[in-house]
Design an enzyme around this catalytic site. Sequence first.
Site, PDB file in Angstrom:
ATOM      1  N   ASP A   1      24.120  -8.324   9.787  1.00  0.00           N
ATOM      2  CA  ASP A   1      24.505  -8.935  11.060  1.00  0.00           C
ATOM      3  C   ASP A   1      25.667  -8.335  11.556  1.00  0.00           C
ATOM      4  OD1 ASP A   1      23.907 -11.223  12.841  1.00  0.00           O
ATOM      5  OD2 ASP A   1      25.857 -11.746  12.215  1.00  0.00           O
TER       6      ASP A   1
ATOM      7  N   GLU B   1      22.409  -4.502  12.371  1.00  0.00           N
ATOM      8  CA  GLU B   1      22.276  -5.032  13.784  1.00  0.00           C
ATOM      9  C   GLU B   1      23.468  -4.416  14.720  1.00  0.00           C
ATOM     10  OE1 GLU B   1      22.277  -9.211  16.233  1.00  0.00           O
ATOM     11  OE2 GLU B   1      23.819  -8.648  14.827  1.00  0.00           O
TER      12      GLU B   1
END
EC number: 3.2.1.1
Length: 494
Positions: free
Chosen positions: A233, A257
């Site tokens: 993330d 990400e």
Amino acid sequence: MQISKAALLASLAALVYAQPVTLFKRETNADKWRSQSIYQIVTDRFARTDGDTSASCNTEDRLYCGGSFQGIIKKLDYIKDMGFTAIWISPVVENIPDNTAYGYAYHGYWMKNIYKINENFGTADDLKSLAQELHDRDMLLMVDIVTNHYGSDGSGDSIDYSEYTPFNDQKYFHNYCLISNYDDQAQVQSCWEGDSSVALPDLRTEDSDVASVFNSWVKDFVGNYSIDGLRIDSAKHVDQGFFPDFVSASGVYSVGEVFQGDPAYTCPYQNYIPGVSNYPLYYPTTRFFKTTDSSSSELTQMISSVASSCSDPTLLTNFVENHDNERFASMTSDQSLISNAIAFVLLGDGIPVIYYGQEQGLSGKSDPNNREALWLSGYNKESDYYKLIAKANAARNAAVYQDSSYATSQLSVIFSNDHVIATKRGSVVSVFNNLGSSGSSDVTISNTGYSSGEDLVEVLTCSTVSGSSDLQVSIQGGQPQIFVPAKYASDICS
């Protein structure tokens, strides 16, 4: 002084390139992931342990709704029957327990203790059982992790760092400052995400002591729970130099990400992480397929840009919705447009990711409404999108099985006009359009690579056609079409 957008993006890309470049050595685990098709799950919202399909879950309340690891186990065949070979689940470690201004941390992104499993989802043994059940089905487990930040209820100027494990002192975190300018890469990496209601204390991943702890943790985490891949993330908020050793310590394929649509910014992250979320392709894909008014030119140009800018597009993950972006079915109610978008993800370059609920046509807009409880849909295997995904995945899986080079081959656009795109990857020719449910068109597609008289099957309708270098395609009702050699379709259309 006015600075052009192009110059600004170039400067941002330069910042990425300016870091000491340690090219990631692509291990066989990454090679294995090229052939996977991933089903993304928010654990709390997918399936409950008790199997209840009527339990209420108001997304606006942002509460834990009862989804669990055991719930996922009980619905693995629902996933496998769609042709998926892997799942990606939301973060599993212990999060802050507070009912914040934005509800509870049911999503998993507000860490408190990286060494404990979030008991709302089950036990450590439950997570191990999930991995085992997946592996028994020849499926892989990807787990979402956070290395950028912890979570805190309230403002960032009043954090009790002693509550965190193992980073229990302010020295492990950047000084408090909220990101105010996302065009300033130094701010993006050193200031904090979040806001004055929920702070996300930003870790000093550039410090060797922080990196060392994370490297040791991820090695044990992956080993203890038999994890096959990681989704990282907020990767663009982390010092790039942190990633090569971290990924190597994990020993598995990782995808970062990088929430940015310009390939000049996003693609260089493959110098540090083998995979990246394909946001450059996401934006033109959704713009083309959500309306009959768009031209294909932006999408075809981006396919070319990503192919030339990214070092390995086959390791990018492709999608049209996820937990951070509104569901595609909230952008349009036209079923043929939705079907084309889904098929494009599954048959395009890279590794496809379908977000849980796409197969049921869930249509929540942005967070929190795009995190619905799937059990309320009844897990209907007869929905049109469920059956579409199953057939498109079957075509992709057959291509992977029949052609050892399919997973490493790159997509080529072999035909396009304003509303129709035909692509070729390996021996699979796919025809997508944004004509809408009332649209029709006849097109001739050249350079298919098929031989004259070769038997082909369009797998969504199971119709047989005679192949040639020029393929005559009749689009009816705006539906996508997927052509494969007949030998690929023996199990799909038997």
